[in-house]
Motif scaffolding. Structure first.
Motif, PDB file in Angstrom:
ATOM      1  N   VAL A   1       0.865  -1.190   0.000  1.00  0.00           N
ATOM      2  CA  VAL A   1       0.000   0.000   0.000  1.00  0.00           C
ATOM      3  C   VAL A   1       0.897   1.233   0.000  1.00  0.00           C
ATOM      4  CG1 VAL A   1      -1.732   1.314   1.275  1.00  0.00           C
ATOM      5  CG2 VAL A   1      -1.816  -1.193   1.270  1.00  0.00           C
ATOM      6  N   PHE A   2       0.689   2.086  -0.980  1.00  0.00           N
ATOM      7  CA  PHE A   2       1.524   3.279  -1.101  1.00  0.00           C
ATOM      8  C   PHE A   2       0.644   4.512  -1.097  1.00  0.00           C
ATOM      9  CE2 PHE A   2       3.543   6.649  -3.498  1.00  0.00           C
ATOM     10  CZ  PHE A   2       4.851   6.623  -3.068  1.00  0.00           C
ATOM     11  N   LEU A   3       1.007   5.479  -0.264  1.00  0.00           N
ATOM     12  CA  LEU A   3       0.280   6.745  -0.261  1.00  0.00           C
ATOM     13  C   LEU A   3       1.193   7.837  -0.806  1.00  0.00           C
ATOM     14  CD1 LEU A   3      -2.108   8.596   0.600  1.00  0.00           C
ATOM     15  CD2 LEU A   3      -1.026   8.772   2.845  1.00  0.00           C
ATOM     16  N   ALA A   4       0.781   8.464  -1.908  1.00  0.00           N
ATOM     17  CA  ALA A   4       1.498   9.657  -2.379  1.00  0.00           C
ATOM     18  C   ALA A   4       0.902  10.814  -1.605  1.00  0.00           C
ATOM     19  CB  ALA A   4       1.311   9.831  -3.874  1.00  0.00           C
ATOM     20  N   PHE A   5       1.730  11.438  -0.750  1.00  0.00           N
ATOM     21  CA  PHE A   5       1.220  12.434   0.197  1.00  0.00           C
ATOM     22  C   PHE A   5       0.848  13.745  -0.489  1.00  0.00           C
ATOM     23  CE2 PHE A   5       2.198  10.963   4.623  1.00  0.00           C
ATOM     24  CZ  PHE A   5       2.640   9.709   4.290  1.00  0.00           C
ATOM     25  N   GLN A   6      -0.170  14.359   0.066  1.00  0.00           N
ATOM     26  CA  GLN A   6      -0.515  15.694  -0.416  1.00  0.00           C
ATOM     27  C   GLN A   6       0.572  16.681   0.014  1.00  0.00           C
ATOM     28  OE1 GLN A   6      -4.291  17.187   0.966  1.00  0.00           O
ATOM     29  NE2 GLN A   6      -4.170  19.007  -0.333  1.00  0.00           N
ATOM     30  N   TYR A   7       1.074  16.515   1.232  1.00  0.00           N
ATOM     31  CA  TYR A   7       2.157  17.364   1.732  1.00  0.00           C
ATOM     32  C   TYR A   7       3.327  16.491   2.155  1.00  0.00           C
ATOM     33  CZ  TYR A   7      -1.794  20.566   2.053  1.00  0.00           C
ATOM     34  OH  TYR A   7      -2.906  21.309   1.768  1.00  0.00           O
ATOM     35  N   PRO A   8       4.194  16.111   1.216  1.00  0.00           N
ATOM     36  CA  PRO A   8       5.329  15.256   1.582  1.00  0.00           C
ATOM     37  C   PRO A   8       6.208  15.931   2.629  1.00  0.00           C
ATOM     38  CG  PRO A   8       5.051  15.360  -0.795  1.00  0.00           C
ATOM     39  CD  PRO A   8       4.164  16.424  -0.210  1.00  0.00           C
ATOM     40  N   VAL A   9       6.743  15.129   3.538  1.00  0.00           N
ATOM     41  CA  VAL A   9       7.458  15.642   4.698  1.00  0.00           C
ATOM     42  C   VAL A   9       8.963  15.685   4.424  1.00  0.00           C
ATOM     43  CG1 VAL A   9       7.885  15.211   7.149  1.00  0.00           C
ATOM     44  CG2 VAL A   9       5.675  14.655   6.168  1.00  0.00           C
ATOM     45  N   ALA A  10       9.622  16.734   4.893  1.00  0.00           N
ATOM     46  CA  ALA A  10      11.068  16.876   4.674  1.00  0.00           C
ATOM     47  C   ALA A  10      11.858  16.152   5.761  1.00  0.00           C
ATOM     48  CB  ALA A  10      11.447  18.348   4.662  1.00  0.00           C
ATOM     49  N   ILE A  11      12.970  15.553   5.376  1.00  0.00           N
ATOM     50  CA  ILE A  11      13.892  14.962   6.347  1.00  0.00           C
ATOM     51  C   ILE A  11      15.270  15.538   6.060  1.00  0.00           C
ATOM     52  CG2 ILE A  11      14.852  12.845   7.312  1.00  0.00           C
ATOM     53  CD1 ILE A  11      12.417  11.393   6.126  1.00  0.00           C
ATOM     54  N   ARG A  12      15.718  16.388   6.953  1.00  0.00           N
ATOM     55  CA  ARG A  12      17.011  17.061   6.763  1.00  0.00           C
ATOM     56  C   ARG A  12      18.173  16.085   6.848  1.00  0.00           C
ATOM     57  NH1 ARG A  12      17.304  21.745  11.066  1.00  0.00           N
ATOM     58  NH2 ARG A  12      19.500  21.674  10.623  1.00  0.00           N
TER      59      ARG A  12
END
Lengths: 478, 258
Positions: B88-99
């Motif tokens: 199951v894959f969700l393409a996010f509306q607001y993808p989250v940043a990982i520094r």
């Protein structure tokens, strides 16, 4: 499917075992007789004993500092054992004569002392309680004129070098814990890199506290002559005990013209349990002097252990064009407290300093960055860049930042950046939605946060540091 | 919604879910079979994104009633990472940043977690780069984003492109695109949606959550559903999307209310 970001149980401290070895200890408590006894046991020259006594006499006039943002019950300095050494039959000539129990202890800690199992490119001085038990690769280094040995050996074998430099960066009366250390210091490492020599191995000291009521008061002195280079690593651990133990070390670095010293620490003293019982009080004074032109001293520290950390590795930038750097990751979980940072004192012209501090707080941990940047009148063209980032995991921990800036020369350029972030549920969820476990996600996010510091560490240490960080925070995200 | 339930990859029945005590989903029924593309449309606040988040297992949402079966298993019983590993894959509306973590490292870690779950050997960085090159080619993309930190400083378009790139590499069985078209200009929309279309296969399914019809010009849906006030009130073929585009949502609401 719980996923609230809350501190849970810390994974048991992995290095908490005790080595069953007979110990030669002096009685608990501190007075001039104890100091004379320590000095005699170490067969020290007269100048050393006098210096110790001078420090002791000053120390008894001092008051324990209370300005740090840490809380702990009063320390009974008369209950501490100031000297503990594993009993050994006689003076050692080589590693084969080291008590197998000690070799085994260091093996268990991942510090092989047998040279055939050498850590690639690392020479190790292993300090067990108050004494150095073995130093590897001494001969290899000696061929280039490099001296790397136990501090007590240096006092006997190279008294002129010790007498000239000891206390020249951290005087015996510098602060309460430095004065105490100066009076009772037991062992530590000494390194001397002659003019123009680039030290071919990483020099490393591994400190292990074993005895129960003992404190550890080691002293490290590194002198880099003109145009030389050395990279030095320091590691530490201690058994798991219910009582708090005091560790008050002093490190002095001296870099002459065009010399470079890179000093890296991965501190993993026992942090105490989740209720805050036990753990090491790590009250350390570390300072480097860029005495020569174009010299450079770089501190990199990863602080994951100790119940309390009180530590400000700093640089005195005396030589023109000299450079001081401080890269730090400090982690506090459960009830750990850290008050750490740096001091950059700019004296010379065109001196530069860089500070990158990353504080991570989880559980009920309290993390304080305290830094001082001082640009003195003569330091024309000085520059400083400071960056302090804090990361919070959960809502019961704290992050505090106290930057002190004192500029007395108008040509100085100062930059300061600070940020506070929280590992959010959304960040973790994003990683989990891609198939990573919550713990892997946390570890990845935290490692990314610390990247600017980790890349300053020597390779072997960087791997160790990342692993350690994973363990320290294990269980802090549910 | 009893259509071919026995062979459905995803079967949502009477799903109720709430966030912070507010009920958002009020009885959603939906069946998705392999090879199909379903579009979930609806006005703002109708529960579209909530449905996407609940299917992916976001911990902020509580399922209060109903069931979701995925490939014969109880989806709601699985942790988010387990759902992801099961495809199951969700393409996010607001993808989250990982520094500080490169996209390449992040994606390889994710892929290896999935591969491990499937009993496949993990890929080392070089093997991963080979696979990546192949996947990028398949969706006409380049590796410009790969060495940058995950979503850190990405433009809106880059973030969405990156989601689809992850999807291409992870090869999900069920991809849920949550407003992937929002914030994209026409060119970026064509690139991103075109890539999604290229990833269609007979053995995977796609659920496109969107407010607008335009993304469906590139990804032709087999079914279009209208979600209103937490329930699917109308279903139809692709022509329904065009009708919604022309007439808005109000008429559906009034019909549903009847």
């Amino acid at each position: 499917m719980t996923s609230s970001i809350e501190s849970q149980v810390l994974q048991p401290y992995k290095y908490g075992f005790v080595t069953d070895i007979e110990s030669d200890e002096v009685p608990a408590g501190l007075n001039e007789d104890v100091i004379r006894l320590i000095s005699a046991k170490k067969r020290e020259p007269a100048f050393m004993l006098e210096w110790r006594l001078k420090a002791y006499r000053h120390w008894i006039t001092m008051k324990e500092p209370t300005w740090a943002n840490v809380k702990y019950p009063p320390i009974d300095y008369q209950a501490i054992v100031y000297y503990a050494a594993p009993k050994q039959q006689k003076q050692l000539d080589n590693l084969q004569q080291v008590d197998p129990k000690l070799l085994e202890t260091f093996e268990k800690l991942g510090i092989p002392l047998a040279e055939q199992k050498r850590l690639a490119g690392v020479a190790v001085d292993a300090v067990f309680d108050s004494v150095s038990v073995a130093t590897t690769f001494k001969e290899t280094l000696a061929q280039q004129g490099i001296i790397f040995c136990a501090f007590s050996e240096a006092v006997r074998e190279h008294p002129e070098l010790v007498e000239r430099h000891l206390g020249s960066v951290v005087p015996y009366n510098d602060n309460y814990f430095a004065a105490l250390n100066s009076a009772v210091f037991s062992d530590g490492s000494f390194a001397y890199i002659p003019k123009g020599v680039r030290c071919p191995l990483e020099l490393s000291t591994y400190f292990r506290i074993n005895a129960a009521a003992s404190g550890q008061f080691e002293r490290t002195l590194i002198v880099a002559e003109e145009g030389s280079y050395v990279s030095y690593l320091e590691g530490c651990s201690a058994p798991q005990r219910d009582a708090n133990q005091l560790h008050a070390a002093v490190v002095e670095l001296i870099a002459l013209d065009d010399a470079q010293i890179k000093y890296s620490t991965v501190q993993n003293w026992y942090p105490g349990d989740e209720e805050g019982r036990g753990g090491i009080y790590n009250f350390v004074t570390k300072r480097g002097k860029c005495a020569g032109r174009n010299s450079k001293i770089s501190w990199t520290q990863v602080e994951t252990g100790s119940a309390i950390t009180w530590k400000y590795p700093g640089c005195i930038l005396q030589g023109d064009n000299s450079i001081g750097e401080f890269y730090s990751v400090a982690v506090t979980n459960n009830r750990q407290q850290a008050d750490t940072g740096t001091k950059m004192i700019h004296l010379g012209k065109n001196t530069r300093s860089t500070i990158v501090s990353k504080g991570i707080s989880a559980g009920r941990g309290q993390n304080t960055y305290r830094g001082q940047v001082k640009i003195l009148k003569g330091a024309t063209g000085a520059r400083n860049y400071s960056q302090c980032d804090s990361m919070l995991i959960g809502d019961k921990c704290g992050a505090h930042t106290f930057p002190y800036i004192d500029v007395r020369n108008s040509t100085a350029i100062m930059e300061h950046e600070a940020s506070t972030s929280k590992i959010g549920e959304d960040q973790i969820f994003y990683c989990r939605q891609r198939g990573l476990s919550a713990e892997d996600a946390t570890s990845m996010i935290v490692n990314g946060f610390c990247k600017e510091v980790f890349r300053e560490l020597p390779m072997e240490f960087a791997v160790e540091a990342q692993r350690l960080l994973g363990i320290s925070l294990e269980g802090s995200v549910g | 919604m009893t259509r071919a339930a026995a062979t459905a990859m995803l079967e949502v029945q009477d799903l109720h879910a709430s966030v912070e005590g507010r009920e958002i989903l009020r009885g959603v029924d939906l069946a998705v079979k392999a090879g199909e593309v379903h579009a979930i449309m609806g006005p703002n606040g109708s529960g579209k994104s909530t449905l996407a988040q609940v299917l992916a297992g976001h911990p902020a949402y509580t399922v209060t009633a109903g069931s979701v079966r995925y490939q014969g298993k109880d989806l709601l019983d699985m942790d988010p990472e387990e759902r992801a590993r099961e495809g199951v894959f969700l393409a996010f509306q607001y993808p989250v940043a990982i520094r500080g973590i490169t996209n390449a490292y992040f994606l390889r870690s994710a892929l290896n977690a999935v591969r491990k779950h499937r009993g496949q050997p993990e890929l080392d960085p070089l093997e991963f780069l080979d696979l990546l090159a192949e996947k990028l080619k398949a969706i006409d993309s380049d590796d410009g984003l790969m060495n940058r930190p995950v979503n850190d400083g990405f433009s809106g378009g880059e973030k969405k492109r990156n989601e689809i790139l992850q999807m291409a590499v992870l090869e999900p069985k069920l991809a849920i695109l949550d407003e992937t078209d929002s914030g994209l200009d026409i060119d970026a929309l064509r690139t991103v949606a075109g890539a999604v279309d290229k990833l269609r296969r007979p053995d995977n399914a796609t659920v496109v959550v969107t407010h607008y019809q335009r993304i469906l010009n590139y990804i032709t849906p087999d079914f279009v559903h209208v979600l209103s006030a937490g329930r699917i009130v109308l279903s139809g073929g692709k022509e329904l999307a065009l009708e919604l585009e022309a007439r808005g949502y109000d008429w559906v609401r009034s019909e549903a209310a009847v």
